[in-house]
Design a protein around this motif. Structure first.
Motif, PDB file in Angstrom:
ATOM      1  N   LEU A 278       7.813  36.852 -16.592  1.00 38.78           N
ATOM      2  CA  LEU A 278       8.496  36.664 -15.315  1.00 38.78           C
ATOM      3  C   LEU A 278       7.421  36.374 -14.270  1.00 38.78           C
ATOM      4  O   LEU A 278       6.515  37.190 -14.060  1.00 38.78           O
ATOM      5  N   HIS A 279       7.527  35.206 -13.644  1.00 44.06           N
ATOM      6  CA  HIS A 279       6.470  34.788 -12.726  1.00 44.06           C
ATOM      7  C   HIS A 279       7.026  33.750 -11.762  1.00 44.06           C
ATOM      8  O   HIS A 279       8.129  33.226 -11.956  1.00 44.06           O
ATOM      9  N   GLY A 280       6.244  33.430 -10.725  1.00 42.19           N
ATOM     10  CA  GLY A 280       6.682  32.473  -9.724  1.00 42.19           C
ATOM     11  C   GLY A 280       6.661  31.036 -10.204  1.00 42.19           C
ATOM     12  O   GLY A 280       5.999  30.692 -11.185  1.00 42.19           O
ATOM     13  N   SER A 281       7.366  30.173  -9.488  1.00 42.79           N
ATOM     14  CA  SER A 281       7.414  28.758  -9.866  1.00 42.79           C
ATOM     15  C   SER A 281       6.038  28.117  -9.814  1.00 42.79           C
ATOM     16  O   SER A 281       5.781  27.126 -10.494  1.00 42.79           O
ATOM     17  N   TRP A 282       5.109  28.688  -9.013  1.00 45.91           N
ATOM     18  CA  TRP A 282       3.752  28.144  -8.956  1.00 45.91           C
ATOM     19  C   TRP A 282       3.028  28.260 -10.292  1.00 45.91           C
ATOM     20  O   TRP A 282       2.063  27.551 -10.548  1.00 45.91           O
ATOM     21  N   SER A 283       3.497  29.166 -11.161  1.00 47.74           N
ATOM     22  CA  SER A 283       2.860  29.363 -12.460  1.00 47.74           C
ATOM     23  C   SER A 283       2.947  28.110 -13.332  1.00 47.74           C
ATOM     24  O   SER A 283       2.095  27.891 -14.192  1.00 47.74           O
ATOM     25  N   TYR A 284       3.954  27.297 -13.102  1.00 48.33           N
ATOM     26  CA  TYR A 284       4.120  26.081 -13.912  1.00 48.33           C
ATOM     27  C   TYR A 284       2.863  25.212 -13.838  1.00 48.33           C
ATOM     28  O   TYR A 284       2.346  24.742 -14.862  1.00 48.33           O
ATOM     29  N   GLY A 285       2.368  24.985 -12.617  1.00 48.79           N
ATOM     30  CA  GLY A 285       1.188  24.145 -12.451  1.00 48.79           C
ATOM     31  C   GLY A 285      -0.037  24.742 -13.104  1.00 48.79           C
ATOM     32  O   GLY A 285      -0.876  24.016 -13.659  1.00 48.79           O
ATOM     33  N   ILE A 286      -0.153  26.069 -13.059  1.00 53.13           N
ATOM     34  CA  ILE A 286      -1.296  26.742 -13.682  1.00 53.13           C
ATOM     35  C   ILE A 286      -1.229  26.589 -15.197  1.00 53.13           C
ATOM     36  O   ILE A 286      -2.238  26.288 -15.853  1.00 53.13           O
ATOM     37  N   GLN A 287      -0.047  26.786 -15.761  1.00 53.22           N
ATOM     38  CA  GLN A 287       0.099  26.645 -17.210  1.00 53.22           C
ATOM     39  C   GLN A 287      -0.154  25.204 -17.653  1.00 53.22           C
ATOM     40  O   GLN A 287      -0.729  24.955 -18.707  1.00 53.22           O
ATOM     41  N   LYS A 288       0.253  24.272 -16.809  1.00 54.95           N
ATOM     42  CA  LYS A 288       0.031  22.861 -17.137  1.00 54.95           C
ATOM     43  C   LYS A 288      -1.459  22.523 -17.122  1.00 54.95           C
ATOM     44  O   LYS A 288      -1.956  21.801 -17.996  1.00 54.95           O
ATOM     45  N   ALA A 289      -2.161  23.075 -16.142  1.00 53.46           N
ATOM     46  CA  ALA A 289      -3.578  22.779 -16.010  1.00 53.46           C
ATOM     47  C   ALA A 289      -4.431  23.493 -17.049  1.00 53.46           C
ATOM     48  O   ALA A 289      -5.398  22.933 -17.568  1.00 53.46           O
ATOM     49  N   ASP A 290      -4.079  24.740 -17.365  1.00 55.89           N
ATOM     50  CA  ASP A 290      -4.933  25.579 -18.212  1.00 55.89           C
ATOM     51  C   ASP A 290      -4.470  25.695 -19.657  1.00 55.89           C
ATOM     52  O   ASP A 290      -5.241  26.147 -20.509  1.00 55.89           O
ATOM     53  N   GLY A 291      -3.235  25.312 -19.930  1.00 56.55           N
ATOM     54  CA  GLY A 291      -2.661  25.585 -21.243  1.00 56.55           C
ATOM     55  C   GLY A 291      -2.757  24.459 -22.267  1.00 56.55           C
ATOM     56  O   GLY A 291      -1.995  24.457 -23.241  1.00 56.55           O
ATOM     57  N   GLY A 292      -3.695  23.536 -22.065  1.00 52.78           N
ATOM     58  CA  GLY A 292      -3.803  22.424 -23.008  1.00 52.78           C
ATOM     59  C   GLY A 292      -2.539  21.587 -23.018  1.00 52.78           C
ATOM     60  O   GLY A 292      -2.061  21.171 -21.959  1.00 52.78           O
ATOM     61  N   ASP A 293      -1.979  21.387 -24.207  1.00 54.85           N
ATOM     62  CA  ASP A 293      -0.751  20.580 -24.312  1.00 54.85           C
ATOM     63  C   ASP A 293       0.500  21.458 -24.357  1.00 54.85           C
ATOM     64  O   ASP A 293       1.570  21.006 -24.749  1.00 54.85           O
ATOM     65  N   PHE A 294       0.369  22.717 -23.952  1.00 51.91           N
ATOM     66  CA  PHE A 294       1.514  23.635 -24.003  1.00 51.91           C
ATOM     67  C   PHE A 294       2.696  23.094 -23.209  1.00 51.91           C
ATOM     68  O   PHE A 294       3.824  23.044 -23.701  1.00 51.91           O
ATOM     69  N   VAL A 295       2.457  22.664 -21.974  1.00 48.79           N
ATOM     70  CA  VAL A 295       3.538  22.148 -21.136  1.00 48.79           C
ATOM     71  C   VAL A 295       3.900  20.725 -21.533  1.00 48.79           C
ATOM     72  O   VAL A 295       5.069  20.406 -21.769  1.00 48.79           O
ATOM     73  N   SER A 296       2.906  19.857 -21.625  1.00 47.36           N
ATOM     74  CA  SER A 296       3.193  18.449 -21.933  1.00 47.36           C
ATOM     75  C   SER A 296       3.779  18.276 -23.324  1.00 47.36           C
ATOM     76  O   SER A 296       4.548  17.337 -23.579  1.00 47.36           O
ATOM     77  N   GLY A 297       3.465  19.194 -24.223  1.00 46.60           N
ATOM     78  CA  GLY A 297       3.981  19.109 -25.581  1.00 46.60           C
ATOM     79  C   GLY A 297       5.336  19.768 -25.771  1.00 46.60           C
ATOM     80  O   GLY A 297       5.845  19.841 -26.899  1.00 46.60           O
ATOM     81  N   GLY A 298       5.923  20.250 -24.696  1.00 42.52           N
ATOM     82  CA  GLY A 298       7.271  20.814 -24.784  1.00 42.52           C
ATOM     83  C   GLY A 298       7.322  22.260 -25.227  1.00 42.52           C
ATOM     84  O   GLY A 298       8.388  22.739 -25.645  1.00 42.52           O
ATOM     85  N   GLY A 299       6.208  22.989 -25.122  1.00 40.59           N
ATOM     86  CA  GLY A 299       6.211  24.377 -25.577  1.00 40.59           C
ATOM     87  C   GLY A 299       6.756  25.372 -24.571  1.00 40.59           C
ATOM     88  O   GLY A 299       7.098  26.499 -24.932  1.00 40.59           O
ATOM     89  N   LEU A 300       6.848  24.953 -23.310  1.00 46.50           N
ATOM     90  CA  LEU A 300       7.275  25.883 -22.267  1.00 46.50           C
ATOM     91  C   LEU A 300       8.763  25.774 -21.990  1.00 46.50           C
ATOM     92  O   LEU A 300       9.288  24.694 -21.715  1.00 46.50           O
ATOM     93  N   GLY A 301       9.439  26.920 -22.048  1.00 51.35           N
ATOM     94  CA  GLY A 301      10.841  26.992 -21.643  1.00 51.35           C
ATOM     95  C   GLY A 301      10.949  27.778 -20.351  1.00 51.35           C
ATOM     96  O   GLY A 301      10.069  28.571 -20.030  1.00 51.35           O
ATOM     97  N   PHE A 302      12.011  27.566 -19.597  1.00 57.44           N
ATOM     98  CA  PHE A 302      12.186  28.284 -18.333  1.00 57.44           C
ATOM     99  C   PHE A 302      13.663  28.430 -18.029  1.00 57.44           C
ATOM    100  O   PHE A 302      14.488  27.591 -18.399  1.00 57.44           O
ATOM    101  N   MET A 303      14.003  29.520 -17.339  1.00 51.84           N
ATOM    102  CA  MET A 303      15.392  29.829 -17.037  1.00 51.84           C
ATOM    103  C   MET A 303      15.447  30.824 -15.882  1.00 51.84           C
ATOM    104  O   MET A 303      14.444  31.441 -15.532  1.00 51.84           O
ATOM    105  N   ASN A 304      16.617  30.968 -15.295  1.00 45.06           N
ATOM    106  CA  ASN A 304      16.828  32.006 -14.295  1.00 45.06           C
ATOM    107  C   ASN A 304      17.029  33.343 -15.011  1.00 45.06           C
ATOM    108  O   ASN A 304      17.362  33.380 -16.198  1.00 45.06           O
TER     109      ASN A 304
END
Length: 438
Positions: A278-304
């Motif tokens: 559980l984290h803020g929407s700003w975390s998306y950019g951090i995960q994208k920058a630091d997580g390799g292909d985690f975000v771009s490769g479709g590994g991240l899910g998000f929901m309310n």
């Protein structure tokens, strides 16, 4: 993509210092714009500073007879200097802030302009932005601030690959959350990552549980300073549920020693050591920058955050940062106030500024930006953020911003004790009831 600053730059204002010392000692990065009758202080730090400065320059260029002088300050210096300047009667015409508890203190002291009738005369201005953004701008039923800039709801993130590996689906209820805990633990995966040493990260759990169980009225009573508001049965229930999750091993081992500023909690998610966070929407950019292909490769899910069985809260509601805010000093001249209000109508969230905010990976709190968000490489997440923020009937402000600095510090200290199981829900409530309205 530029990474938005963490919302933790948005803590309550620092304690006051003598006016003469603060006004002389707190530095600034210097005027960002020269000239004119009105003044405007705001935060430095990129990429946000660039967006704010460009918007101000555009207004000054288009309205040469209504110049606004902008001055930027580092976050900590600003928090001290603006409070002291307001108290000394030396505030700028326009005051950049966070609404909530600090705004309430300014209102009580008669230091900011009541904008209620102005918004009544300019309904087109109010209709441009998310309705939920007016919550922290409203004190005792009156509006004292113009919502500006971006929205930052708190998001339940999850690692899709880990869910597939364990053979489970994202939780649709609190019962699902509790049922997932032993399934992930059996595979050696922490159900939830948490940077618990930072305290405010733990707070997000309570914010959602209070809302989902009792609705927004529960914390509203706290904000309003109602007697024994923290002892509401829904609040006690929420506090108990958090401790049940802790006892079940829902959080990563050693969470109390993990800091959010290090982004270690986010690394646990994108490396697969934790299933959810559980984290803020700003975390998306951090995960994208630091997580390799985690975000771009479709590994991240998000929901309310999901509903709680039997709860009164609306599952479309959210918590976090409904926006940032501009106040007008009550000590400003009539001409200065007019310029500030013209900036609200002709300078805030104009097309170029909206484009700039989207370019930073943020969602402007302006209605009707769906097509622009769709064109972004981060369209899926930005549209999700937009939908959550624009459709929420209640977008509750983060508690440590909504409350006074004194009450917020007591809150954060007791949250740590609650998560460490060293105090009971009733003791937590009793401790917080003591600072209601302070």
């Amino acid at each position: 993509m530029a990474i938005p600053l963490s919302r933790r730059t948005f803590l309550g204002l620092a304690a006051a210092v003598p006016a003469s010392a603060a006004l002389s000692a707190c530095g600034s990065s210097g005027p960002s714009e020269s000239g004119g009758g009105a003044s405007y202080w705001y935060l430095s730090g990129q990429p946000q500073e660039g967006v704010r400065t460009n918007a101000l320059k555009a207004f000054n260029k288009a309205h040469p007879k209504e110049k606004i002088k902008g001055t930027t300050f580092p976050n900590d210096a600003y928090k001290t200097k603006i409070k002291t300047a307001i108290g000394a009667g030396q505030a700028p015409t326009m005051i950049w802030g966070w609404g909530g508890g600090t705004l309430r203190s300014y209102v009580k002291a008669g230091q900011v302009e009541d904008l209620t009738s102005w918004f009544g005369d300019h309904p087109e201005v109010k209709k441009r932005v998310f309705p939920s953004s007016f919550g922290p701008a409203t004190i005792d039923g009156k509006i004292y601030a113009m919502p500006v800039e971006t929205v930052q709801p708190i998001v339940l993130y999850y690692n899709k690959k880990v869910f597939d590996q364990v053979g489970v689906k994202p939780p649709q209820s609190w019962g699902d959350i509790m049922a997932l805990v032993p399934k992930f633990k059996a595979k050696g995966i922490a159900p939830f990552s948490l940077g618990g040493q930072s305290r405010w990260t733990n707070m997000m759990w309570l914010e959602f549980l209070f809302d989902r169980i009792g609705g927004p009225e529960v914390f509203q009573a706290v904000f309003d300073g109602e007697k024994d508001a923290w002892s509401n049965p829904a609040a006690i229930d929420a506090l108990g549920k958090v401790q049940e999750l802790v006892k079940a091993g829902g959080f990563v081992k050693g969470f109390s020693s993990i800091t959010a500023d290090s982004n270690a909690d986010q690394a646990l998610l994108y490396t697969g050591k934790a299933a959810m966070m559980l984290h803020g929407s700003w975390s998306y950019g951090i995960q994208k920058a630091d997580g390799g292909d985690f975000v771009s490769g479709g590994g991240l899910g998000f929901m309310n955050f999901p509903p709680v069985e039997g709860g009164k809260g609306d599952p479309s509601d959210t918590v976090g940062n409904p926006g940032q805010y501009l106040y007008i000093s009550s000590k400003a001249s009539a001409e200065q106030k007019k310029i500030a209000k013209d900036y609200f109508t002709k300078g805030v969230l104009q097309p170029a500024e909206v484009k700039d905010w989207i370019g930073t990976g943020a969602v402007p709190l302006l209605l009707g930006t769906e097509k622009q968000l769709d064109a972004s490489e981060d369209a899926a997440f930005l549209k999700f953020t937009y939908d959550v923020a624009s459709k929420a009937k209640t977008f509750a402000q983060s508690w440590d911003q909504a409350l006074s600095p004194t009450a917020a510090e007591t809150l954060l200290d007791n949250i740590v004790k609650l998560f460490q199981l060293s105090i009971s829900p009733k003791k937590f409530a009793a401790n917080l009831n003591e600072v209601l309205g302070k």
